[in-house]
Write a protein that holds these residues in place. Structure first.
Motif, PDB file in Angstrom:
ATOM      1  N   ARG A 177       0.693  -1.159  -0.061  1.00  0.00           N
ATOM      2  CA  ARG A 177       0.086  -0.305   0.127  1.00  0.00           C
ATOM      3  C   ARG A 177       0.700   1.463  -0.195  1.00  0.00           C
ATOM      4  N   HIS A 178       2.058   1.121   0.190  1.00  0.00           N
ATOM      5  CA  HIS A 178       3.265   2.091   0.412  1.00  0.00           C
ATOM      6  C   HIS A 178       3.308   2.329  -1.252  1.00  0.00           C
ATOM      7  N   LEU A 179       2.857   1.492  -2.023  1.00  0.00           N
ATOM      8  CA  LEU A 179       3.828   1.410  -3.763  1.00  0.00           C
ATOM      9  C   LEU A 179       2.189   2.055  -4.823  1.00  0.00           C
ATOM     10  N   SER A 180       2.894   3.537  -4.866  1.00  0.00           N
ATOM     11  CA  SER A 180       2.067   4.306  -5.760  1.00  0.00           C
ATOM     12  C   SER A 180       1.686   5.511  -6.315  1.00  0.00           C
TER      13      SER A 180
ATOM     14  N   ILE B 190       7.653   5.155  -4.039  1.00  0.00           N
ATOM     15  CA  ILE B 190       8.660   3.554  -3.988  1.00  0.00           C
ATOM     16  C   ILE B 190       9.050   3.395  -2.608  1.00  0.00           C
ATOM     17  N   PRO B 191       8.307   1.568  -2.010  1.00  0.00           N
ATOM     18  CA  PRO B 191       8.849   1.699  -0.849  1.00  0.00           C
ATOM     19  C   PRO B 191      10.759   1.476  -0.822  1.00  0.00           C
ATOM     20  N   VAL B 192      11.619   1.711   0.101  1.00  0.00           N
ATOM     21  CA  VAL B 192      12.808   1.361  -0.202  1.00  0.00           C
ATOM     22  C   VAL B 192      13.365   0.701   1.591  1.00  0.00           C
ATOM     23  N   GLY B 193      12.873   0.159   1.574  1.00  0.00           N
ATOM     24  CA  GLY B 193      12.791  -0.635   2.650  1.00  0.00           C
ATOM     25  C   GLY B 193      11.956  -1.146   3.397  1.00  0.00           C
ATOM     26  N   ARG B 194      12.640  -2.285   4.364  1.00  0.00           N
ATOM     27  CA  ARG B 194      11.457  -3.104   4.811  1.00  0.00           C
ATOM     28  C   ARG B 194      11.333  -2.673   6.247  1.00  0.00           C
ATOM     29  N   ALA B 195      10.751  -3.168   7.348  1.00  0.00           N
ATOM     30  CA  ALA B 195      10.841  -3.281   9.108  1.00  0.00           C
ATOM     31  C   ALA B 195      11.777  -4.681   9.619  1.00  0.00           C
ATOM     32  N   ILE B 196      12.602  -4.550  10.249  1.00  0.00           N
ATOM     33  CA  ILE B 196      12.194  -5.597  10.451  1.00  0.00           C
ATOM     34  C   ILE B 196      12.739  -5.810  12.543  1.00  0.00           C
ATOM     35  N   ASN B 197      11.300  -5.824  13.238  1.00  0.00           N
ATOM     36  CA  ASN B 197      11.472  -5.723  14.637  1.00  0.00           C
ATOM     37  C   ASN B 197      12.782  -7.266  15.464  1.00  0.00           C
ATOM     38  N   PRO B 198      13.169  -5.951  16.291  1.00  0.00           N
ATOM     39  CA  PRO B 198      14.233  -6.647  16.892  1.00  0.00           C
ATOM     40  C   PRO B 198      13.820  -8.408  18.132  1.00  0.00           C
ATOM     41  N   VAL B 199      12.317  -7.878  17.984  1.00  0.00           N
ATOM     42  CA  VAL B 199      11.853  -9.068  19.217  1.00  0.00           C
ATOM     43  C   VAL B 199      11.262  -9.733  17.738  1.00  0.00           C
TER      44      VAL B 199
END
Length: 301
Positions: free
Chosen positions: A69-72, A257-266
Motif C-alpha cells: 500500500r506504500h507503492l503508488s 516507492i518503498p525503499v526499505g522494510r522493517a524488521i522488529n527485533p522481538v
C-alpha cells in the motif's frame, strides 16, 4: 495555484517503471510490476487525458502484485517540486500547521488518565520534536496514558522513536530498517534523554488503533506492543510497513516507492499486509471508552 499540464502517459509509465527497477526494496517483484505497467500501457489501459485518473489506474496495477500500500502513483492538484521527496513535505506542511504540530488534543480524563491524540501524522522530527515533546511532558504526571492513533496515517520513524523514548526508562532497540540502497540495515533506538519530563516505563500505556491507522503510526503501536510496554485497543490496522520515497514523474504526479522494510527485533518480522493486531479488539469508536475503563481498573489495583 493549479495549472493545466499536457499529460503524456508513455513517459510517466517509462519513468515509473525505471524507478521501480532501481529503487523498490524487492528487486524481483519490481521487475514483475515494471513489466506489468509496460504491458498495460501497450494494451491501451492508460489512454486517459487526466493525471488524477492515470494515478488511480496505475496505483491499482502497482498494488496488484503484492498488495504493497506504500507503492503508488500519487496525484497532486498543484504542481509539485522536482526535488526527490519534496512533494510530500510540501503537501503535509499545512496539516502540521493546523494540527498543533500533530498533537491536536491533550486531555486529562477521570482517574488521572491522560489522552494524547497524535494526528493526522507523526510529522518529520525536525518539525515535530518540540510540540510532541511538550505534549508528552505535560502528560507525564498522569497515572496512565492513552495514545490515540485512530486517525494517524503515518509519518517519520524518528518521531516514533521520540514518542517511545518518553515511555521507556532505558535505551531500547525499537526497530531495524533494511534498505535496498546499499543493502544495509539501520537500527532505531529510543534515546536515553528526552526534552522535558519522561512518563517512564512503569505506568500503564494504551494505544488506540483503527482500520485507518497506517505506516509509522502502525510502527509506534507495534513497537510498544512487541516490547510489552502498551496494550493496543481497537481495530486491526491497515498493514503498511515499508518506508517510502517519492519521485516527481510529471508536474502533478509522484511515484511513491518503498525503499526499505522493517524488521522488529522481538518478532523478527513486521506488520506488512497483516496490520497490527489489537490486544483488545473492539470497534474503533469504542476504543477510547474501553481503554479508559481498563486504565481505571489497572490504577485501582
Amino acid at each position: 495555484m493549479t495549472t493545466v499540464t499536457t499529460l503524456q502517459p508513455g513517459p510517466v509509465i517509462d519513468e515509473t517503471a525505471r524507478l521501480l527497477t532501481e529503487h523498490y526494496v524487492f528487486p524481483e517483484t519490481a521487475g514483475q510490476i515494471a513489466d506489468l505497467l509496460r504491458r498495460r500501457y501497450a494494451e491501451g489501459a492508460y489512454a486517459v487525458d487526466g493525471a488524477e485518473e492515470l494515478a488511480s489506474l496505475v496505483t491499482a496495477d502497482l498494488q496488484s502484485v503484492n498488495g504493497d500500500r506504500h507503492l503508488s502513483l500519487q496525484y497532486h492538484a498543484d504542481e509539485i517540486p522536482e526535488k526527490r521527496g519534496a512533494a510530500v513535505l510540501e503537501s503535509i506542511r499545512r496539516d502540521f500547521d493546523t494540527s498543533l504540530g500533530g498533537v491536536p488534543r491533550v486531555e486529562l480524563l477521570d482517574g488521572g488518565i491522560a489522552v494524547l491524540v497524535l494526528a493526522p501524522m507523526l510529522f518529520p522530527l525536525e518539525w515535530a520534536a518540540e510540540p510532541v515533546s511538550a505534549a508528552l511532558s505535560l502528560a507525564s504526571r498522569a497515572g496512565a496514558m492513552i495514545l490515540d492513533l485512530r486517525a494517524n496515517r503515518g509519518g517519520d520513524p524518528d518521531t516514533v522513536a521520540l514518542v517511545c523514548s518518553h515511555l521507556l526508562d532505558k535505551r531500547t532497540h525499537l526497530n531495524s530498517m533494511f534498505w535496498r540502497d546499499g543493502e544495509r540495515t539501520e537500527q532505531s533506538w529510543s534515546q536515553p534523554h528526552v526534552p522535558g519530563s519522561r512518563f517512564g516505563g512503569s505506568k500503564p500505556v494504551y494505544v488506540l488503533t483503527s482500520s485507518h491507522t497506517f505506516s509509522a503510526a502502525e510502527e509506534l503501536a507495534y513497537d510498544l506492543q512487541q516490547l510489552g510496554r502498551a496494550v493496543v485497543v481497537g481495530e486491526r490496522t491497515r498493514g503498511g510497513a515499508h518506508p517510502r520515497d517519492g519521485w516527481t514523474v510529471h508536474p502533478h504526479l509522484e511515484a511513491s516507492i518503498p525503499v526499505g522494510r522493517a524488521i522488529n527485533p522481538v518478532s523478527g518480522t513486521n506488520w506488512e499486509g497483516t496490520g497490527v493486531l489489537p490486544d483488545i479488539p473492539c470497534p474503533a469508536e469504542d476504543a477510547l471508552e474501553r481503554a479508559h475503563t481498563l486504565a481505571r481498573a489497572r490504577l485501582a489495583d
